[in-house]
Design an enzyme around this catalytic site. Structure first.
Site, mmCIF file in Angstrom:
data_model
loop_
_atom_site.group_PDB
_atom_site.id
_atom_site.type_symbol
_atom_site.label_atom_id
_atom_site.label_comp_id
_atom_site.label_asym_id
_atom_site.label_seq_id
_atom_site.Cartn_x
_atom_site.Cartn_y
_atom_site.Cartn_z
ATOM 1 N N ASP A 117 -33.364 -31.276 -39.713
ATOM 2 C CA ASP A 117 -33.373 -30.185 -38.730
ATOM 3 C C ASP A 117 -31.938 -29.800 -38.360
ATOM 4 O O ASP A 117 -31.029 -30.626 -38.440
ATOM 5 C CB ASP A 117 -34.042 -30.631 -37.421
ATOM 6 C CG ASP A 117 -35.493 -30.980 -37.604
ATOM 7 O OD1 ASP A 117 -36.106 -30.494 -38.569
ATOM 8 O OD2 ASP A 117 -35.995 -31.764 -36.768
HETATM 9 N N1 URA Z 1 -37.719 -35.932 -38.340
HETATM 10 C C1 URA Z 1 -37.361 -34.966 -37.484
HETATM 11 O O1 URA Z 1 -37.989 -34.772 -36.463
HETATM 12 N N2 URA Z 1 -36.275 -34.240 -37.786
HETATM 13 C C2 URA Z 1 -35.530 -34.430 -38.894
HETATM 14 O O2 URA Z 1 -34.532 -33.725 -39.108
HETATM 15 C C3 URA Z 1 -35.925 -35.432 -39.769
HETATM 16 C C4 URA Z 1 -37.025 -36.175 -39.476
#
Ligand code: URA
Length: 248
Positions: A117
């Site tokens: 993310d």
């Molecule tokens: N889980 C999440 O919530 N975000 C990420 O970037 C990776 C795994």
């Protein structure tokens, strides 16, 4: 190294250290070190001069006597992704992307293996090897990814058990996970890679994530790689990844 008619691809001839880094042997600087240490040969002759150019098609380059595969060799690297950077190779809105951070690696064919993310930092893998990249994100192979989540509040035993045993999210039950909690930091190792999964799992137990960082991808560890920096995978790291895909 020979004088010859130019290769039809204008990228050739190529500086030897650039060739070595493109072939995934080492970073540009690391390749220069290999050369000055006398470990690199071209057509059987040790080459220490950093200015030398070679033709990857006709010259035979070896490191420690082992032939380096020309451009066809796949390249894989890891980036310590900072927060605020998008896992995409281009953004029409001009926001910061991981592509900008690995541009100096010089491999336009690199693509990210899975994604983090925008608000998540840590280990993001890139490869030019389509099959490897595909397998590493395929649910069938189920590689563990490890995250450190700074969470709000202090989860109790029942909450930790729920994370560990599997819990209901809107897109189904999560698979069992490895969980450790200490002083506000939850360490979670999960095999799945659903959208915002760690954030949603922590939200579901009532302890939303405030900061999320990935430290491991399968057998690979981020280690001391500085935020925003990348490095090539060592050959034994690539082997460990491949082995992981075979074992599961
Ligand atoms: N889980 C999440 O919530 N975000 C990420 O970037 C990776 C795994």
């Amino acid at each position: 190294m020979k004088s010859q008619t130019p290769h039809p691809n204008s990228a050739y001839p190529l500086r030897l250290q650039k060739f070595l880094s493109r072939a995934g042997v080492a970073s540009r600087r690391g390749s220069e070190n290999l050369m000055t240490e006398g470990r690199v040969s071209v057509n059987g002759h040790i080459v220490r001069e950093l200015g030398i150019k070679i033709d990857p098609v006709s010259d035979i380059v070896a490191v420690d006597g082992k032939k380096v595969r020309p451009d066809g060799g796949a390249v894989s690297l890891m980036l310590n992704k900072p927060t605020g950077v998008l896992t995409t190779m281009s953004d029409p809105h001009g926001r910061p992307t991981v592509a900008q951070l690995i541009a100096d690696a010089g491999y336009p064919a690199l693509f990210p293996v899975g994604r983090l993310d925008q608000d998540t930092s840590g280990l993001l893998l890139f490869t030019t090897d389509g099959e490897l990249g595909y397998k590493l994100t395929h649910p069938k192979y189920e590689l563990f990814k490890t995250y450190q989540a700074h969470v709000k509040g202090q989860p109790n035993k029942a909450a930790l058990r729920a994370l560990q045993q599997g819990m209901q999210l809107e897109d189904g039950m999560t698979a069992p996970a490895k969980i450790h909690y200490s002083k506000g930091v939850l360490t979670l190792s999960i095999r799945e890679g659903r959208n915002r999964q760690v954030r949603r799992m922590c939200e579901a137990i009532g302890h939303p994530v405030q900061k999320l960082h990935r430290t491991h991808f399968g057998p690979l560890a981020l280690g001391t790689l500085r935020e925003g920096n990348w490095r090539h995978l060592e050959p034994d790291e690539v082997s460990a990844l491949v082995l992981e895909l075979k074992e599961t």
